[in-house]
Structure formats: structure tokens, C-alpha cells
Design a protein around this motif. Structure first.
Motif, mmCIF file in Angstrom:
data_model
loop_
_atom_site.group_PDB
_atom_site.id
_atom_site.type_symbol
_atom_site.label_atom_id
_atom_site.label_comp_id
_atom_site.label_asym_id
_atom_site.label_seq_id
_atom_site.Cartn_x
_atom_site.Cartn_y
_atom_site.Cartn_z
ATOM 1 N N SER A 9 1.671 6.335 7.498
ATOM 2 C CA SER A 9 2.011 7.064 9.042
ATOM 3 C C SER A 9 3.075 5.847 9.414
ATOM 4 C CB SER A 9 0.531 6.478 9.567
ATOM 5 O OG SER A 9 1.167 6.666 10.803
ATOM 6 N N ASP A 10 4.161 6.392 10.498
ATOM 7 C CA ASP A 10 5.288 5.377 10.986
ATOM 8 C C ASP A 10 4.044 4.533 11.998
ATOM 9 O OD1 ASP A 10 4.475 6.857 13.777
ATOM 10 O OD2 ASP A 10 6.213 7.765 13.412
ATOM 11 N N SER A 11 2.579 4.502 12.456
ATOM 12 C CA SER A 11 2.054 3.960 13.399
ATOM 13 C C SER A 11 1.999 2.587 12.448
ATOM 14 C CB SER A 11 0.740 4.537 13.939
ATOM 15 O OG SER A 11 -0.519 4.549 12.415
ATOM 16 N N ILE A 12 1.929 1.999 11.272
ATOM 17 C CA ILE A 12 1.851 0.962 10.504
ATOM 18 C C ILE A 12 3.021 0.825 10.931
ATOM 19 C CG2 ILE A 12 -0.646 1.410 9.855
ATOM 20 C CD1 ILE A 12 0.139 1.770 7.501
ATOM 21 N N LEU A 13 4.138 0.757 10.278
ATOM 22 C CA LEU A 13 4.966 0.597 9.550
ATOM 23 C C LEU A 13 5.132 -0.930 9.788
ATOM 24 C CD1 LEU A 13 7.681 0.936 8.020
ATOM 25 C CD2 LEU A 13 8.793 1.947 9.974
ATOM 26 N N HIS A 14 5.077 -1.255 11.184
ATOM 27 C CA HIS A 14 5.376 -3.069 11.468
ATOM 28 C C HIS A 14 4.324 -3.390 10.898
ATOM 29 C CE1 HIS A 14 2.750 -0.975 14.571
ATOM 30 N NE2 HIS A 14 2.326 -2.323 14.363
ATOM 31 N N TYR A 15 3.693 -3.310 9.910
ATOM 32 C CA TYR A 15 3.019 -4.173 9.518
ATOM 33 C C TYR A 15 3.272 -4.649 8.075
ATOM 34 C CZ TYR A 15 -0.340 -4.127 13.324
ATOM 35 O OH TYR A 15 -1.287 -4.546 14.833
ATOM 36 N N VAL A 42 -9.623 14.724 -0.080
ATOM 37 C CA VAL A 42 -9.904 14.044 0.620
ATOM 38 C C VAL A 42 -8.844 12.441 0.589
ATOM 39 C CG1 VAL A 42 -11.673 11.614 0.143
ATOM 40 C CG2 VAL A 42 -12.684 14.025 0.151
ATOM 41 N N PHE A 43 -7.756 12.597 -0.666
ATOM 42 C CA PHE A 43 -7.091 11.648 -0.841
ATOM 43 C C PHE A 43 -6.357 12.065 0.402
ATOM 44 C CE2 PHE A 43 -3.251 10.949 -1.928
ATOM 45 C CZ PHE A 43 -3.218 9.828 -2.424
ATOM 46 N N GLU A 44 -5.794 12.812 0.597
ATOM 47 C CA GLU A 44 -4.671 12.922 1.935
ATOM 48 C C GLU A 44 -4.865 12.095 3.669
ATOM 49 O OE1 GLU A 44 -1.359 13.728 1.451
ATOM 50 O OE2 GLU A 44 -1.868 14.303 -0.915
ATOM 51 N N LYS A 45 -6.650 12.717 3.714
ATOM 52 C CA LYS A 45 -6.877 12.741 4.730
ATOM 53 C C LYS A 45 -7.090 11.158 4.763
ATOM 54 C CE LYS A 45 -11.363 14.041 6.808
ATOM 55 N NZ LYS A 45 -12.203 14.838 8.050
ATOM 56 N N HIS A 46 -7.926 11.143 3.288
ATOM 57 C CA HIS A 46 -8.154 9.542 3.959
ATOM 58 C C HIS A 46 -7.148 7.856 3.486
ATOM 59 C CE1 HIS A 46 -12.052 10.274 6.320
ATOM 60 N NE2 HIS A 46 -12.000 11.056 4.723
ATOM 61 N N VAL A 47 -6.711 8.827 2.821
ATOM 62 C CA VAL A 47 -5.398 7.715 2.252
ATOM 63 C C VAL A 47 -3.955 7.387 2.841
ATOM 64 C CG1 VAL A 47 -4.473 6.598 -0.870
ATOM 65 C CG2 VAL A 47 -7.084 7.013 0.179
ATOM 66 N N ALA A 48 -3.574 9.020 2.035
ATOM 67 C CA ALA A 48 -1.990 9.063 1.954
ATOM 68 C C ALA A 48 -1.699 9.156 4.285
ATOM 69 C CB ALA A 48 -2.169 10.313 1.948
ATOM 70 N N CYS A 59 1.156 -1.158 -0.305
ATOM 71 C CA CYS A 59 -0.166 -0.324 0.165
ATOM 72 C C CYS A 59 0.854 1.299 0.025
ATOM 73 C CB CYS A 59 -0.781 -0.416 1.071
ATOM 74 S SG CYS A 59 -2.126 -1.405 0.971
ATOM 75 N N VAL A 60 1.788 1.378 0.313
ATOM 76 C CA VAL A 60 2.443 2.002 0.925
ATOM 77 C C VAL A 60 3.181 3.097 -1.204
ATOM 78 C CG1 VAL A 60 5.201 3.917 0.969
ATOM 79 C CG2 VAL A 60 4.277 2.070 2.665
ATOM 80 N N GLU A 61 3.630 1.857 -1.378
ATOM 81 C CA GLU A 61 3.826 2.051 -2.916
ATOM 82 C C GLU A 61 2.427 2.215 -3.888
ATOM 83 O OE1 GLU A 61 4.875 -0.422 -1.830
ATOM 84 O OE2 GLU A 61 7.205 -0.885 -1.428
#
Length: 158
Positions: free
Chosen positions: A138-144, A127-133, A62-64
């Protein structure tokens, strides 16, 4: 010159008027084909490693994918949507609309549609920045994203 109807419609000239709403829908449909449908279909695909029935398990990509979505949206925001084949029908309709200004000096007619497409893309960007980006950057999901197992990925990231 034959009379022109302008109530609830954009004036195209004698006997050639198209409803404003129809022209707007052409833009939204083209946007869906050019941008949204591909992004949505990607989220519904199966994970290539996990196989059939594993849609929604692609967070490591998802980051890519967020970057791809950002890049394509930036191209549309720069006005490159005008050259894309998906917008051909919309462009043909808008080209027929006369450029006009009302008595206050505001652009109506074609100017309205030029501005409406910019405003739509700006609002879609918000909307894209708020809900997707915000989620996928976020670094809170980096470990996943690193490994799928929070404990092991946290150790790996140290």
C-alpha cells in the motif's frame, strides 16, 4: 481379497489404511515447515540496526519480505511442493492411496488429496493477499518505509 475399511478412512488396500485426518495433518505440518515457520520467525527477529529487543521494528524490510513470501507461495502453488523434502512423509502416504471415483463420477481417494492441496494453497493465497500483501504494498505506508519519520520521509519523497 481381505475386507477393506473405508468409513472415515482412505482405502489403501488390504490391511493398510491411514486416517484421512492424519494425511491432511501431514500436509499442514509440511507447509508449516516449508513456508510458514520461516516467515513467522522472520517477523520475530531483532532489527539488525536497532539491536536486541527490537523485534517488530523491521517495517523497512517488509516490502522485500512480502515479495519473498509471494515468490515462495507461487512456487508451492505451481506444484513444486511435491519435490520439497518437507513434504516427503505426506507424499509417501498419498502415493499409497488408490485412485478412485464414486458413483457420481467425483474423484475420491488420491484425487481428493490432489485437489485438497490445491484448494488449501488457493485459500492461503487469498488470506496472504488480503492481510499481508494489501498492507505492505500500500502507498499509505510508503513514507514509513522510506525513513521511519513521516514528516522527513514525505519531504524526501517529493
Amino acid at each position: 481379497r481381505p475386507p477393506q475399511r473405508i468409513i472415515g478412512r482412505i482405502r489403501f488396500g488390504p490391511m493398510r489404511d491411514t486416517p484421512t485426518f492424519y494425511a491432511m495433518l501431514l500436509f499442514f505440518c509440511a507447509f508449516g515447515k516449508a513456508y510458514f515457520s520461516d516467515m513467522f520467525n522472520w517477523t520475530m527477529r531483532d532489527d539488525p540496526f536497532l539491536g536486541s529487543g527490537s523485534y517488530g521494528q523491521t517495517s523497512r524490510f517488509c516490502v522485500e519480505r512480502c515479495y519473498i513470501m509471494h515468490k515462495l507461495l507461487a512456487e508451492l502453488e505451481e506444484g513444486r511442493w511435491k519435490q520439497r523434502s518437507e513434504f516427503k512423509q505426506y507424499n509417501a502416504v498419498v502415493k499409497k492411496i488408490e485412485k478412485e471415483t464414486n458413483k457420481n463420477g467425483s474423484e475420491v481417494g488420491r484425487g481428493f488429496f490432489d485437489k485438497a492441496s490445491d484448494v488449501f494453497l488457493q485459500r492461503f493465497r487469498c488470506v496472504f493477499e488480503k492481510h499481508v500483501a494489501a498492507c505492505w504494498r500500500s502507498d499509505s505506508i510508503l513514507h514509513y518505509l522510506l525513513g521511519g519519520n513521516k514528516t522527513l520521509a514525505n519531504e524526501f519523497a517529493r
